[in-house]
Design a protein around this motif. Sequence first.
Motif, PDB file in Angstrom:
ATOM      1  N   GLY A   1       0.272  -2.694  -7.153  1.00  0.00           N
ATOM      2  CA  GLY A   1      -0.712  -2.707  -6.095  1.00  0.00           C
ATOM      3  C   GLY A   1      -0.217  -2.259  -4.744  1.00  0.00           C
ATOM      4  O   GLY A   1      -0.994  -2.196  -3.788  1.00  0.00           O
ATOM      5  N   ARG A   2       1.071  -1.928  -4.614  1.00  0.00           N
ATOM      6  CA  ARG A   2       1.605  -1.573  -3.304  1.00  0.00           C
ATOM      7  C   ARG A   2       2.243  -0.189  -3.272  1.00  0.00           C
ATOM      8  O   ARG A   2       2.932   0.158  -2.323  1.00  0.00           O
ATOM      9  CB  ARG A   2       2.615  -2.626  -2.850  1.00  0.00           C
ATOM     10  CG  ARG A   2       2.007  -3.974  -2.568  1.00  0.00           C
ATOM     11  CD  ARG A   2       3.030  -4.928  -1.991  1.00  0.00           C
ATOM     12  NE  ARG A   2       4.061  -5.291  -2.962  1.00  0.00           N
ATOM     13  CZ  ARG A   2       5.328  -4.905  -2.889  1.00  0.00           C
ATOM     14  NH1 ARG A   2       5.741  -4.140  -1.902  1.00  0.00           N
ATOM     15  NH2 ARG A   2       6.207  -5.289  -3.813  1.00  0.00           N
ATOM     16  N   TYR A   3       2.081   0.594  -4.327  1.00  0.00           N
ATOM     17  CA  TYR A   3       2.674   1.925  -4.304  1.00  0.00           C
ATOM     18  C   TYR A   3       1.587   2.982  -4.440  1.00  0.00           C
ATOM     19  O   TYR A   3       0.503   2.741  -4.970  1.00  0.00           O
ATOM     20  CB  TYR A   3       3.721   2.090  -5.414  1.00  0.00           C
ATOM     21  CG  TYR A   3       3.167   2.258  -6.811  1.00  0.00           C
ATOM     22  CD1 TYR A   3       2.868   3.523  -7.305  1.00  0.00           C
ATOM     23  CD2 TYR A   3       2.958   1.162  -7.635  1.00  0.00           C
ATOM     24  CE1 TYR A   3       2.368   3.686  -8.584  1.00  0.00           C
ATOM     25  CE2 TYR A   3       2.459   1.314  -8.913  1.00  0.00           C
ATOM     26  CZ  TYR A   3       2.164   2.586  -9.384  1.00  0.00           C
ATOM     27  OH  TYR A   3       1.664   2.747 -10.644  1.00  0.00           O
ATOM     28  N   LEU A   4       1.904   4.166  -3.938  1.00  0.00           N
ATOM     29  CA  LEU A   4       0.965   5.284  -3.964  1.00  0.00           C
ATOM     30  C   LEU A   4       1.746   6.560  -4.217  1.00  0.00           C
ATOM     31  O   LEU A   4       2.766   6.801  -3.559  1.00  0.00           O
ATOM     32  CB  LEU A   4       0.223   5.377  -2.622  1.00  0.00           C
ATOM     33  CG  LEU A   4      -0.722   6.574  -2.446  1.00  0.00           C
ATOM     34  CD1 LEU A   4      -1.896   6.467  -3.408  1.00  0.00           C
ATOM     35  CD2 LEU A   4      -1.210   6.661  -1.007  1.00  0.00           C
TER      36      LEU A   4
ATOM     37  N   HIS B   1       3.607  14.712  -4.588  1.00  0.00           N
ATOM     38  CA  HIS B   1       4.510  14.018  -5.529  1.00  0.00           C
ATOM     39  C   HIS B   1       5.411  12.992  -4.843  1.00  0.00           C
ATOM     40  O   HIS B   1       6.299  12.424  -5.502  1.00  0.00           O
ATOM     41  CB  HIS B   1       5.384  15.001  -6.318  1.00  0.00           C
ATOM     42  CG  HIS B   1       4.626  16.051  -7.051  1.00  0.00           C
ATOM     43  ND1 HIS B   1       3.581  15.751  -7.891  1.00  0.00           N
ATOM     44  CD2 HIS B   1       4.744  17.409  -7.057  1.00  0.00           C
ATOM     45  CE1 HIS B   1       3.104  16.880  -8.400  1.00  0.00           C
ATOM     46  NE2 HIS B   1       3.776  17.892  -7.903  1.00  0.00           N
ATOM     47  N   SER B   2       5.250  12.746  -3.547  1.00  0.00           N
ATOM     48  CA  SER B   2       6.062  11.724  -2.893  1.00  0.00           C
ATOM     49  C   SER B   2       5.543  10.332  -3.276  1.00  0.00           C
ATOM     50  O   SER B   2       4.371  10.150  -3.599  1.00  0.00           O
ATOM     51  CB  SER B   2       6.037  11.905  -1.371  1.00  0.00           C
ATOM     52  OG  SER B   2       4.718  11.733  -0.867  1.00  0.00           O
ATOM     53  N   LEU B   3       6.458   9.375  -3.254  1.00  0.00           N
ATOM     54  CA  LEU B   3       6.140   7.988  -3.602  1.00  0.00           C
ATOM     55  C   LEU B   3       6.184   7.147  -2.338  1.00  0.00           C
ATOM     56  O   LEU B   3       7.185   7.155  -1.599  1.00  0.00           O
ATOM     57  CB  LEU B   3       7.153   7.452  -4.615  1.00  0.00           C
ATOM     58  CG  LEU B   3       7.082   5.947  -4.916  1.00  0.00           C
ATOM     59  CD1 LEU B   3       5.787   5.587  -5.629  1.00  0.00           C
ATOM     60  CD2 LEU B   3       8.300   5.512  -5.740  1.00  0.00           C
ATOM     61  N   GLN B   4       5.104   6.417  -2.085  1.00  0.00           N
ATOM     62  CA  GLN B   4       5.047   5.492  -0.951  1.00  0.00           C
ATOM     63  C   GLN B   4       4.953   4.066  -1.465  1.00  0.00           C
ATOM     64  O   GLN B   4       4.196   3.790  -2.405  1.00  0.00           O
ATOM     65  CB  GLN B   4       3.840   5.792  -0.060  1.00  0.00           C
ATOM     66  CG  GLN B   4       4.030   6.977   0.881  1.00  0.00           C
ATOM     67  CD  GLN B   4       2.844   7.133   1.800  1.00  0.00           C
ATOM     68  OE1 GLN B   4       1.711   7.234   1.348  1.00  0.00           O
ATOM     69  NE2 GLN B   4       3.104   7.172   3.099  1.00  0.00           N
TER      70      GLN B   4
END
Length: 363
Positions: free
Chosen positions: A247-250, A255-258
Amino acid sequence: KISPPLRLRFRSVQEIGLPRIIHHPSDVVVRVGSPATLSCRAEGNPKPTIQWLRNGQPLDTDKMDAQSQPVVLPEGSLFFFSVIPGRKSQSHEAVYACVARNSAGVATSRNASLHIAALREEFRVQPSDVEVAVGEVAVMNCSPPVGHPEPNVTWRKDGILINSSNENYTELNGKLIIAPAQKNDSGVYSCIASNTVGVRESRAARLSILEDVSVQLGASAQFFCEADGDPMPSVEWSREKAPLPNGRYLINPDHSLQIHYVTAQDTGRYTCTAENKLGVSVASAQLLVEGKNHAICIPLTFMASRHPCSLFCCLSVCSCSRLCHSLIILKALRCCIALSCRPSQTGQLKGFLSLAFTHMWDL
């Protein structure tokens, strides 16, 4: 009267003059259309004549085209006006030896090969994009085209020839090894193959150096992953020994990961995997979380609207006591249960509450 003793005189081998090769031919590599010479010199008494063998058989120039016939020079060397390829019987490419002969005997030289220089267009292995973390070893692969003589391999970075004296760079069997990789090693690399025929350059490949990400507790972290290929590769993110933070990643279109609202438990190595039908490329970086393990408080603001309720949730990092934090959580939970909110809003709030409960007990 006694006759003097009969004296016999024997000629030595040297006086007999057996032929001896004093200059053996050596291998040569020449371009098509260029002249070539296979040297051969011999001595003996009487002076020996020189003949040549081609692939173990007497060289028969009569079977060759007039323009391609080699000639034997006065000292015995074999001279080609213009080296040509062609059918096996016509091509000058072969193994040669010279034979010195006189009335005393025969001497044969060492074999020597005449090769026609060549350099194909296609690289056996093209370099591909590579991503590694700072301090790791980066290997850029390359296998040059088939050629004779064997092509020499060098590398360019951003169009500039790499200095071989740089201790961070090692060229081994066509590969470029960069150890340890630093941020300024990022760039576009190409492999250069050259011999007497010419120069061939591989396609360009990008080296990306991923730096370990260090963020403060509760902040957002972002990892970048550049993937390119034909066909375009698919990209997936994973975490070593744990799932991605629920629930906290995007994952963004680039293609970057947040990762939002980073917690101490998010520390670890994150891996980007790019894959298409031609292969797989993997890169990883470490996430480091700095700061104390503060509680996460949830302020709630209610605003009037035509819907049963409008819920705006916001996470912020604060230093609360356990009692204060518990009261805020319980109050928020009671409000959520009491209000008839839309599922999407309620679900969003529950996700935040779950996160807050997790950190409440870490205090």
